[in-house]
Scaffold this active site. Structure first.
Site, short mmCIF file in Angstrom:
data_model
loop_
_atom_site.label_atom_id
_atom_site.label_comp_id
_atom_site.label_asym_id
_atom_site.label_seq_id
_atom_site.Cartn_x
_atom_site.Cartn_y
_atom_site.Cartn_z
N GLY A 98 -8.97 -6.76 9.23
CA GLY A 98 -7.95 -6.23 9.81
C GLY A 98 -7.66 -6.86 11.13
N ARG A 99 -8.42 -6.50 12.24
CA ARG A 99 -7.93 -6.78 13.65
C ARG A 99 -8.10 -8.38 13.90
NH1 ARG A 99 -9.74 -2.77 18.68
NH2 ARG A 99 -8.92 -0.67 17.44
N TYR A 106 -5.90 10.95 4.08
CA TYR A 106 -4.45 11.12 3.80
C TYR A 106 -4.35 12.00 2.12
CZ TYR A 106 -3.27 7.84 7.59
OH TYR A 106 -3.19 7.52 8.80
N GLN A 156 0.67 -1.22 -0.08
CA GLN A 156 -0.03 -0.15 -0.02
C GLN A 156 0.91 1.48 -0.05
OE1 GLN A 156 -2.20 1.77 3.44
NE2 GLN A 156 -4.13 1.44 2.27
N ARG A 193 -7.83 2.37 -2.82
CA ARG A 193 -8.54 2.40 -1.84
C ARG A 193 -9.32 3.66 -1.44
NH1 ARG A 193 -7.76 1.57 4.85
NH2 ARG A 193 -8.82 -0.25 5.04
#
Length: 357
Positions: free
Chosen positions: A310-311, A179, A98, A226
């Protein structure tokens, strides 16, 4: 979850199932941005996820925002990432790096050159960031000039080329989570009056130019992107422009033939359906906070082709096996998410290993 275990193609790779490891910043690189052998171990442990999307990796000194995040713009970065990708491929997985330019979500104390951050406009995010001396407000960035924009696009191209040289199967452009690319899309962060600001089309221009340049550099079928429509992160407020913005953006990107689009889905289901209708290649849909029982719903209905995790993947190196066999899951330890060593990183137990935590 029958469809979840079917193969699926993303660009030039084929995945064994519809799960993927979502990108997660872990802040365990060296100070110069080089990945470490511990990072290679971390990713290799999770190879059964099929597709590993790495943590945000800066394409330049200007792209760094946080401490100890990896880069992919120097020869030493390429060499160190090669050790990671070789190990991951040996374990049977694919890896997309990424590429994350944080824009204004930075602090000079955290960057190699200690200069003000670059952003579409000189507007501070109003948020704090962790530095070596503790939490500090991110200061106002410097508004990017036309030359800065051209240089940054070249930085993304160079980073993508390096990622392929380092053995990655592709790159994911980070246009989400507040971002740099997301900042160009958001009216409250982008007050430009040139061709990169103002209208929906102008605010989308930088993102489209980055995607097109990277696709030209390494091949569109090695590029994912993304987005997080409507997500208020890093001081971002897209207001009432969300549907119009992403309808235009996805339609403009569709002809490029990218490998996939990765959405962080937080609300607008009608917009998601419209994007699914427009986007012809693979669609990844990540729903933060979803419950385990609904994990495969988007795949079963055809809304998504792949479900990033994810987690659960962070705390369970063998998540896919645990899910397939309905085995209990380890709990993630938030105190070890960022920085540190093996604790909370490579020491989570698997079904076949003794408990270490």
């Amino acid at each position: 979850m029958p469809t979840l275990w079917n193969e699926v193609s993303l660009g030039r790779i084929t995945l064994p199932h519809r799960l993927a490891m979502a990108p997660m910043t872990r802040s365990r690189a060296l100070a110069d941005g080089s990945p470490t052998p511990l990072m290679a171990e971390y990713y290799t442990q999770r190879a059964s996820m099929g597709l590993l999307i790495t943590e945000g990796t800066q394409p330049s000194d200007d792209g760094q925002g946080y401490l100890l995040t990896p880069g992919i713009y120097r020869p030493e970065h390429v060499a160190a990432w090669r050790l990671v990708t070789d190990a991951v491929h040996e374990a049977g997985a694919h890896m997309f790096l990424q590429l994350m330019h944080v824009g204004r979500n930075a602090h000079p104390d955290n960057t190699p050159h200690h200069r003000p951050a670059l952003a579409p406009s000189a507007i501070a995010p109003g948020t704090e960031i962790f530095t070596a001396t503790g939490m500090q407000l991110s200061p106002p960035p410097r508004e990017m000039t036309s030359d800065d924009i051209a240089t940054t696009i070249s930085d993304f191209q160079h980073a993508a080329k390096n990622a392929i040289e380092a053995g990655a199967d592709g790159v994911e452009l980070h246009g989400a989570n507040g971002y740099l690319l997301h900042q160009f899309l958001s009216p409250n962060a982008n007050h430009r009056s040139d061709q990169y600001g103002g209208s929906t089309e102008n605010r989308s221009r930088f993102v489209i130019e980055v995607a097109a340049a990277v696709a030209e550099e390494i091949g569109a079928d090695r590029v994912g992107i993304r987005f997080s429509p409507g997500q208020a992160t890093g001081g971002i407020d897209e207001g009432n422009t969300v549907a119009e913005q992403y309808h235009h953006l996805v339609a403009a990107l569709e002809p490029l033939g990218l490998a996939y689009l990765h959405l962080v889905q937080i609300g607008d289901e009608e917009l998601l359906r419209d994007i699914r209708h427009t986007w012809s290649s693979a669609l990844l849909v990540h729903r933060p906070g979803r419950d385990l029982d609904s994990l495969s719903d988007d795949v079963e209905t055809g809304t998504a082709d792949v479900v990033p995790v994810g987690r659960w993947a962070l705390a369970n190196p063998d998540f896919s096996e645990r899910l397939r066999h309905n085995a209990p899951l380890n709990d993630a330890d938030p105190s070890t998410f960022y920085g540190g060593g093996a604790a909370g990183y490579t020491d989570y137990p698997t079904l076949t290993s003794p408990a270490q935590k």
